[in-house]
Design an enzyme around this catalytic site. Structure first.
Site, PDB file in Angstrom:
ATOM      1  N   CYS A   1      44.180  37.027  27.974  1.00 36.76           N
ATOM      2  CA  CYS A   1      44.649  37.847  29.091  1.00 36.76           C
ATOM      3  C   CYS A   1      43.696  37.766  30.276  1.00 36.76           C
ATOM      4  O   CYS A   1      44.040  37.241  31.326  1.00 36.76           O
ATOM      5  CB  CYS A   1      44.768  39.297  28.649  1.00 36.76           C
ATOM      6  SG  CYS A   1      45.660  39.462  27.113  1.00 36.76           S
TER       7      CYS A   1
ATOM      8  N   LYS B   1      49.764  44.702  36.747  1.00 38.11           N
ATOM      9  CA  LYS B   1      49.166  44.164  35.512  1.00 38.11           C
ATOM     10  C   LYS B   1      48.096  43.113  35.832  1.00 38.11           C
ATOM     11  O   LYS B   1      46.992  43.114  35.270  1.00 38.11           O
ATOM     12  CB  LYS B   1      50.271  43.563  34.636  1.00 38.11           C
ATOM     13  CG  LYS B   1      49.772  42.783  33.448  1.00 38.11           C
ATOM     14  CD  LYS B   1      48.944  43.656  32.522  1.00 38.11           C
ATOM     15  CE  LYS B   1      48.125  42.827  31.564  1.00 38.11           C
ATOM     16  NZ  LYS B   1      48.693  42.702  30.272  1.00 38.11           N
TER      17      LYS B   1
HETATM   18  N1  SAJ Z   1      33.970  41.500  27.920  1.00 36.93           N
HETATM   19  C1  SAJ Z   1      32.684  41.368  28.386  1.00 36.93           C
HETATM   20  N2  SAJ Z   1      32.067  42.464  28.894  1.00 36.93           N
HETATM   21  C2  SAJ Z   1      32.669  43.686  28.945  1.00 36.93           C
HETATM   22  C3  SAJ Z   1      33.984  43.811  28.482  1.00 36.93           C
HETATM   23  C4  SAJ Z   1      34.620  42.684  27.965  1.00 36.93           C
HETATM   24  O1  SAJ Z   1      32.091  40.272  28.351  1.00 36.93           O
HETATM   25  O2  SAJ Z   1      32.020  44.635  29.401  1.00 36.93           O
HETATM   26  C5  SAJ Z   1      34.670  40.311  27.369  1.00 36.93           C
HETATM   27  C6  SAJ Z   1      35.039  40.454  25.899  1.00 36.93           C
HETATM   28  O3  SAJ Z   1      33.944  40.118  25.081  1.00 36.93           O
HETATM   29  C7  SAJ Z   1      36.195  39.493  25.795  1.00 36.93           C
HETATM   30  C8  SAJ Z   1      36.880  39.609  27.153  1.00 36.93           C
HETATM   31  O4  SAJ Z   1      35.918  40.195  28.027  1.00 36.93           O
HETATM   32  O5  SAJ Z   1      35.720  38.163  25.629  1.00 36.93           O
HETATM   33  C9  SAJ Z   1      38.122  40.458  27.168  1.00 36.93           C
HETATM   34  O6  SAJ Z   1      37.988  41.593  26.344  1.00 36.93           O
HETATM   35  P1  SAJ Z   1      38.540  43.033  26.725  1.00 36.93           P
HETATM   36  O7  SAJ Z   1      38.256  43.922  25.588  1.00 36.93           O
HETATM   37  O8  SAJ Z   1      37.995  43.464  28.045  1.00 36.93           O
HETATM   38  O9  SAJ Z   1      40.083  42.833  26.988  1.00 36.93           O
HETATM   39  P2  SAJ Z   1      41.307  42.142  26.157  1.00 36.93           P
HETATM   40  O10 SAJ Z   1      41.473  40.749  26.661  1.00 36.93           O
HETATM   41  O11 SAJ Z   1      41.175  42.330  24.696  1.00 36.93           O
HETATM   42  O12 SAJ Z   1      42.523  43.058  26.664  1.00 36.93           O
HETATM   43  C10 SAJ Z   1      42.774  43.183  28.055  1.00 36.93           C
HETATM   44  C11 SAJ Z   1      42.917  44.681  28.395  1.00 36.93           C
HETATM   45  N3  SAJ Z   1      42.913  44.849  29.838  1.00 36.93           N
HETATM   46  C12 SAJ Z   1      42.075  45.723  30.460  1.00 36.93           C
HETATM   47  O13 SAJ Z   1      41.265  46.376  29.852  1.00 36.93           O
HETATM   48  C13 SAJ Z   1      42.215  45.846  31.942  1.00 36.93           C
HETATM   49  C14 SAJ Z   1      44.205  45.216  27.789  1.00 36.93           C
HETATM   50  O14 SAJ Z   1      44.426  46.563  28.191  1.00 36.93           O
HETATM   51  C15 SAJ Z   1      45.395  44.347  28.205  1.00 36.93           C
HETATM   52  O15 SAJ Z   1      46.603  44.816  27.640  1.00 36.93           O
HETATM   53  C16 SAJ Z   1      45.138  42.953  27.697  1.00 36.93           C
HETATM   54  O16 SAJ Z   1      43.958  42.461  28.355  1.00 36.93           O
HETATM   55  C17 SAJ Z   1      46.348  42.091  28.030  1.00 36.93           C
HETATM   56  O17 SAJ Z   1      47.149  41.852  27.106  1.00 36.93           O
HETATM   57  O18 SAJ Z   1      46.530  41.722  29.187  1.00 36.93           O
END
Ligand code: SAJ
Length: 412
Positions: free
Chosen positions: A266, A212
């Protein structure tokens, strides 16, 4: 083991949807939470968090009696712990909520029970949970002393669902199930098979914990690469969005999106658990965290420089949530930028956030008010796009033409 009753500890972003989905499969689910207000909301068939379609499913399972919330632990066949694991000062993991969960369920544990930790946790936490339970119930046997023959089985199955798509991903995602013994993992799989359509893959608890943390660190490192590129491109006067589009045409390149920083509870947190366990070894993972954490200040400075061009700067900030089309502001870089901008007094700040009815307290205390998108475009001379909400993506691009725009999300 015939699973009839499941107790979910922690009715938050993971616990409540999981409780509702399991209850919808006909099991009796007891939701245990320390917050009386949350318990009352859920028992009335309502929800305490925003997640698409969650209200419908919770209303249904509460009305059939399959889901019931309480503040006092009750006996069950399986206990599933889904409580927060934040970090304290110095990026040290805070396991106090897991310890508290162990203290709550220990008195009602019975021979044959299974305890599953779902909270994202540093490597070794499932072993720690088992040893807390053993201290509290020394007459019961646990995997650390009786292995496959233990009376209480303990496993780790980290949640992996994406906020906004929780109900789909709870069912469709593969699950990594780590047991403190093989039996622990197999028993946990029996529960997940009731509601998971994805594959359930068995391993050790330590590997599941690390899996994870690895998933979220992988994403953090890749976002850091994109964020670093965006800063380099500013200096070299190159449009980073065009650059990434072009580079991603290579069959083996897939660069993520830069932004104002990384938010949420996360990705901005979990990599620190690896750094804390292996500070000497986790160089790249630490640097990625630092690169992403530095991005809000970089964006803030850009906004201030743009505001400096005007005698009476009026700055419209589009979005304060941590990512698009949700109402979650936890660890939001956009919120952090707006907060700091208000404190700097560089001009009037207008906040547009279509996913919130009211602004969070620190912004209200800073004298800010929610503003409609139309009013923001009428008044502002500087527009900072901090979140790529659908409303902003769909805005006629000519609206931006007369403004100085800082587009951190590449919507233009
Ligand atoms: N972000 C960027 N650029 C990107 C992708 C995301 O700047 O290309 C930023 C988003 O704007 C946000 C942050 O990253 O601020 C996180 O967003 P996210 O959509 O990537 O992820 P979370 O935090 O909503 O959810 C993540 C997920 N993990 C992965 O994709 C590896 C989810 O599957 C997990 O269950 C979750 O963390 C968790 O609970 O750990």
């Amino acid at each position: 083991m015939a699973i009839k009753r499941v107790c979910i500890v922690g009715l938050g972003y993971i616990g409540l949807p999981t409780a509702a989905v399991i209850a919808s499969r006909g099991l009796e689910v007891i939701g245990l939470d320390v917050n009386q207000a949350s318990v009352d909301i859920i028992n009335a068939g309502n929800i305490n968090i925003a997640e698409p379609d969650l209200d419908i499913i919770v209303r249904g399972v509460v009305s059939t009696g399959n889901l019931r919330a309480t503040t006092i632990a009750e006996p069950a066949d399986v206990f599933m712990i889904a409580v927060p694991t934040p970090f304290t000062k110095g990026h040290k993991p805070d396991l106090s909520y897991i310890k508290q969960a162990a203290e709550e369920i220990a008195p009602v544990l019975e021979q044959g029970n299974l305890v599953i930790l779902e909270s994202t946790s540093p490597v070794g936490t499932t072993e720690q949970l088992a040893s807390w339970l053993k201290e509290l119930r020394p007459e019961l046997t646990f995997p650390q002393d009786k292995g496959e023959q233990a009376q209480i089985n303990v496993a780790h199955c980290p949640e992996r669902v994406l906020p906004g798509l929780i109900l789909q991903e709870l069912v469709s995602n593969d699950r990594v199930i780590g047991g403190l013994s093989k039996t622990c993992a197999e028993k946990a799989k029996e529960l997940y098979k009731i509601f998971v359509r994805g594959e359930c893959i068995l391993t050790t608890a330590r590997t599941a914990e690390m899996a994870k943390l690895t998933e979220n660190s992988f994403r953090d490192v890749n976002i850091a690469f994109a964020n670093e590129l965006s800063v380099i491109c500013d200096k070299l006067k190159i449009n980073v969005w065009e650059l990434i589009r072009l580079a991603n045409r290579h069959p083996r390149v897939n660069i993520l999106k830069p932004g104002p920083g990384v938010g949420g509870h996360c990705i901005a947190v979990d990599p620190w658990f690896i750094v804390d366990s292996c500070p000497e070894e986790a160089q790249l993972i630490r640097q990625a965290r630092e690169t992403n954490d530095a991005k809000p200040d970089y964006v803030l400075n850009k906004i201030c420089r743009a505001a400096d061009e005007f005698k009476r700067p009026i700055i419209a900030c589009l979005g304060i949530t941590f990512k698009p089309d949700i109402d979650d502001i936890r660890e939001s870089p956009a919120l952090n930028i707006v907060k700091q901008l208000a404190a700097k007094n560089v001009g009037q700040v207008l906040v547009v956030e279509p996913n919130l009815q009211k602004l969070p307290k620190p912004l209200v205390e800073a004298g800010l008010e929610l503003c409609s998108l139309e009013a923001a475009f009428e008044q502002a001379n500087v527009v900072a796009v901090l979140v790529d909400h659908q409303e902003f993506r769909e805005t006629d691009k000519s609206e931006f033409a007369s403004k100085v725009v800082i587009d951190t999300r590449g919507i233009l």
